[in-house]
Write a protein that holds these residues in place. Structure first.
Motif, mmCIF file in Angstrom:
data_model
loop_
_atom_site.group_PDB
_atom_site.id
_atom_site.type_symbol
_atom_site.label_atom_id
_atom_site.label_comp_id
_atom_site.label_asym_id
_atom_site.label_seq_id
_atom_site.Cartn_x
_atom_site.Cartn_y
_atom_site.Cartn_z
ATOM 1 N N ARG A 278 0.840 -1.200 0.000
ATOM 2 C CA ARG A 278 0.000 0.000 0.000
ATOM 3 C C ARG A 278 0.870 1.243 0.000
ATOM 4 O O ARG A 278 1.957 1.264 0.575
ATOM 5 N N TYR A 279 0.363 2.278 -0.605
ATOM 6 C CA TYR A 279 1.018 3.574 -0.528
ATOM 7 C C TYR A 279 0.432 4.391 0.618
ATOM 8 O O TYR A 279 -0.764 4.343 0.878
ATOM 9 N N TRP A 280 1.311 5.127 1.288
ATOM 10 C CA TRP A 280 0.928 6.077 2.316
ATOM 11 C C TRP A 280 1.421 7.453 1.882
ATOM 12 O O TRP A 280 2.414 7.574 1.174
ATOM 13 N N HIS A 281 0.721 8.504 2.337
ATOM 14 C CA HIS A 281 0.995 9.844 1.835
ATOM 15 C C HIS A 281 1.017 10.847 2.984
ATOM 16 O O HIS A 281 0.130 10.850 3.832
ATOM 17 N N ARG A 282 2.050 11.673 2.962
ATOM 18 C CA ARG A 282 2.211 12.661 4.032
ATOM 19 C C ARG A 282 2.121 14.064 3.420
ATOM 20 O O ARG A 282 2.928 14.451 2.582
ATOM 21 N N SER A 283 1.137 14.816 3.853
ATOM 22 C CA SER A 283 0.934 16.157 3.338
ATOM 23 C C SER A 283 2.043 17.090 3.813
ATOM 24 O O SER A 283 2.399 17.105 4.994
ATOM 25 N N LEU A 284 2.599 17.846 2.873
ATOM 26 C CA LEU A 284 3.572 18.887 3.198
ATOM 27 C C LEU A 284 3.030 20.278 2.893
ATOM 28 O O LEU A 284 3.471 21.252 3.485
ATOM 29 N N ASN A 285 2.102 20.358 1.959
ATOM 30 C CA ASN A 285 1.474 21.619 1.576
ATOM 31 C C ASN A 285 -0.042 21.411 1.542
ATOM 32 O O ASN A 285 -0.649 21.356 0.474
ATOM 33 N N PRO A 286 -0.664 21.264 2.726
ATOM 34 C CA PRO A 286 -2.086 20.897 2.756
ATOM 35 C C PRO A 286 -2.997 21.914 2.087
ATOM 36 O O PRO A 286 -4.001 21.532 1.489
ATOM 37 N N LYS A 287 -2.662 23.172 2.141
ATOM 38 C CA LYS A 287 -3.524 24.191 1.515
ATOM 39 C C LYS A 287 -3.633 23.935 0.012
ATOM 40 O O LYS A 287 -4.734 23.922 -0.558
ATOM 41 N N LYS A 288 -2.504 23.705 -0.640
ATOM 42 C CA LYS A 288 -2.517 23.443 -2.078
ATOM 43 C C LYS A 288 -3.220 22.122 -2.385
ATOM 44 O O LYS A 288 -4.007 22.025 -3.341
ATOM 45 N N LEU A 289 -2.963 21.091 -1.585
ATOM 46 C CA LEU A 289 -3.589 19.787 -1.833
ATOM 47 C C LEU A 289 -5.105 19.885 -1.757
ATOM 48 O O LEU A 289 -5.825 19.243 -2.528
ATOM 49 N N ILE A 290 -5.589 20.695 -0.846
ATOM 50 C CA ILE A 290 -7.032 20.882 -0.718
ATOM 51 C C ILE A 290 -7.570 21.712 -1.892
ATOM 52 O O ILE A 290 -8.613 21.405 -2.471
ATOM 53 N N LYS A 449 2.441 11.012 10.662
ATOM 54 C CA LYS A 449 1.204 11.573 10.099
ATOM 55 C C LYS A 449 1.021 11.269 8.615
ATOM 56 O O LYS A 449 0.452 12.075 7.875
ATOM 57 N N PHE A 450 1.487 10.113 8.180
ATOM 58 C CA PHE A 450 1.141 9.644 6.842
ATOM 59 C C PHE A 450 -0.290 9.120 6.877
ATOM 60 O O PHE A 450 -0.739 8.556 7.885
ATOM 61 N N GLY A 451 -1.005 9.303 5.791
ATOM 62 C CA GLY A 451 -2.348 8.733 5.657
ATOM 63 C C GLY A 451 -2.296 7.549 4.712
ATOM 64 O O GLY A 451 -1.615 7.580 3.674
ATOM 65 N N ILE A 452 -3.008 6.487 5.031
ATOM 66 C CA ILE A 452 -2.996 5.296 4.192
ATOM 67 C C ILE A 452 -3.731 5.571 2.888
ATOM 68 O O ILE A 452 -4.774 6.209 2.868
ATOM 69 N N GLY A 453 -3.163 5.116 1.798
ATOM 70 C CA GLY A 453 -3.805 5.298 0.504
ATOM 71 C C GLY A 453 -4.810 4.206 0.230
ATOM 72 O O GLY A 453 -4.813 3.152 0.869
ATOM 73 N N ASP A 454 -5.684 4.437 -0.744
ATOM 74 C CA ASP A 454 -6.668 3.417 -1.095
ATOM 75 C C ASP A 454 -6.218 2.602 -2.302
ATOM 76 O O ASP A 454 -6.928 1.717 -2.757
ATOM 77 N N GLY A 455 -5.045 2.886 -2.821
ATOM 78 C CA GLY A 455 -4.519 2.115 -3.943
ATOM 79 C C GLY A 455 -3.548 1.045 -3.476
ATOM 80 O O GLY A 455 -2.882 1.182 -2.451
ATOM 81 N N TYR A 456 -3.500 -0.045 -4.228
ATOM 82 C CA TYR A 456 -2.583 -1.144 -3.943
ATOM 83 C C TYR A 456 -1.514 -1.206 -5.034
ATOM 84 O O TYR A 456 -1.753 -0.829 -6.178
#
Length: 479
Positions: A278-290, A449-456
């Motif tokens: 699984r991929y995990w993802h850690r936001s570094l620029n949350p404002k832009k990601l949103i 604070k990585f979030g689990i991804g939904d892709g495998y």
């Protein structure tokens, strides 16, 4: 070499299904030609993957634990917007796999045995056809010269416009020309393994697949393999069934070099994965990601609180951190080689390969070492850059994603080393930091604070059977 963190796109799905449905159109001599090794390793791997959540609250810059109320924790788990139902539909394993069922790979329903070894009978180079496989009318094979500016620009254009895209058509990989040359020109690379399809008469490049040589250890056996990557067919030609022919032809070319096994990854389930990660993802620029729809603001969360939650210090926290230099190659090679021996599946790098893959290249790969008071390199962390184009957004056009690469912590906790990796990635203006749950990565994902991804991401071996490997036993990162 590797797969992308993102889930498979519609275009990727078409190419996989195209390969599976090709059996009736295959050259009738195929099964007499010998072991084929070129399986496409779809870069289904790293999309600017949109993750489902974040769990765990690492220390803040001042070393104190940041406490969040239960409601906030619950909503943080819904921070990153979910993908649609496409992923589950792609993971159906009951359907037939007509193309792959003709190849030397374990069938989907077969049991994982405890023995290891080749699936196809032993062959020699003389058993492999000398002529390329036939293409549909109006198309011709070409060997791509990635050193030629015009040709690499054609490859870049084909991939940028037709390669991995998320299910919602919001993001598409944007491999830079510098990245492609790095990925395709390791020591001992073969130009004949950079395979393209053109419109007849030297026309437009409409198909592509690559292989690079690699020595891979699987359990106790060291095997010379090809890493297969970058399978791409122009969107308008997916009905021409070019993908299976590309796979067969790269296999033939690899076999002609007396190489009979391959490693590849894919976001889809094909016959048959040796591991599922699984991929995990850690936001570094949350404002832009949103803003771009990569993630969204959780209920009861303000933008200010979200930005604070993902803030990292301006400077690395470990003493002695600096960028890797060429003179560090022998020491870094020793650290990486010794560390990778822990894992069931891993590459066996030469010093020249470590220099190629890890020595920093601006905009491509970033590598940092930790030096102690005696001037000895004791730890190393690295990540590479794979941005995505943001499709149809008025304000932003590129999502900058860093991908965890080779990391060895010998004198500090891995979590502390990777916290500095996040800081260093933020210094380079990355928006998100991605990591697979392979090697020892689980030790830091939630805490940082990585979030689990939904892709495998599935790992595959071609013409090699072995027991199933848990993600923590995978020591291989494919680009």
């Amino acid at each position: 070499m590797a797969e992308a963190a993102k889930s498979p796109s519609k275009e990727d799905r078409d190419e996989d299904e195209e390969a599976e449905d090709e059996e009736e159109d295959e050259n009738e001599n195929e099964n007499e030609e010998g072991a084929q090794t070129g399986e496409k390793k779809k870069k289904q791997k790293k999309k600017p993957a949109k993750t489902e959540g974040t769990a765990g609250y690492p220390s803040t810059a001042n070393g104190e634990e940041e406490k969040e109320d239960p409601d906030q924790q619950q909503h943080l788990l819904q921070m990153l917007r979910k993908r649609g139902p496409c992923e589950e539909s792609r993971r159906q394993t009951a359907r037939e796999h007509l193309f792959w069922d003709t190849q030397p790979v374990p069938s989907m329903g077969s049991e994982y045995g405890q023995d290891s070894g080749p699936l196809d009978e032993l062959r020699t180079v003389d058993d492999v056809r000398a002529e390329p496989y036939p293409l549909p009318d109006k198309f011709e094979w070409c060997t791509c010269n990635v050193d030629d500016d015009k040709e690499i620009d054609e490859i870049y254009t084909l991939l940028t416009e037709n390669y991995v895209e998320d299910d919602d058509s919001m993001f598409r990989f944007d491999y830079s020309i510098h990245f492609l040359r790095w990925a395709l020109k390791p020591p001992e690379f073969l130009r004949s393994w950079h395979l393209g399809v053109r419109v007849q008469g030297g026309g437009k490049l409409v198909g592509f697949i690559t292989g690079i040589p690699a020595k891979i250890r699987v359990f106790e056996k060291s095997i010379q393999m090809a890493e297969i990557n970058f399978l791409c067919v122009h969107k308008r030609l997916r009905s021409k069934r070019l993908a299976p022919v590309l796979i067969k032809e790269i296999t033939r070319r690899v076999n002609r070099e007396n190489v009979w096994q391959a490693v590849y990854t894919a976001g889809v389930v094909l016959p048959r994965p040796i591991s599922e990660c699984r991929y995990w993802h850690r936001s570094l620029n949350p404002k832009k990601l949103i803003e771009v729809g990569f993630s969204h603001l959780g209920a009861r969360m303000t933008m200010a609180r979200t930005i604070k939650l993902y803030k990292v210090p301006d400077m690395p926290q470990l003493p002695g951190m600096r960028e890797m230099k060429k003179e560090d190659v022998p020491r870094v090679h020793g650290l990486v080689l010794n560390y990778l021996r822990k894992f069931t599946l891993h590459p066996e790098f030469t010093p020249e390969e470590v220099e190629h893959w890890m020595l920093p290249r601006p905009g491509v790969v970033y590598c940092y070492v930790r030096e102690n008071e005696k001037g000895e390199v004791t730890d190393v962390c690295s990540f590479y850059s794979l941005p995505s184009s943001i499709l149809g957004h008025a304000k932003h056009n590129t999502l900058k994603a860093a991908y965890s690469y080779w990391n060895v912590a010998s004198t500090v906790p891995l979590q502390d080393l990777m916290y500095d990796a996040l800081i260093l990635a933020k210094q380079q203006d990355f928006d998100v930091f991605n990591a697979l749950d392979i090697m020892e990565n689980e030790s830091f994902l939630k805490e940082l604070k990585f979030g689990i991804g939904d892709g495998y991401l599935q790992y595959y071996l071609y013409n090699w059977k072995c027991p199933r490997i848990e993600p923590r036993g995978i020591g291989l990162v494919l680009l």
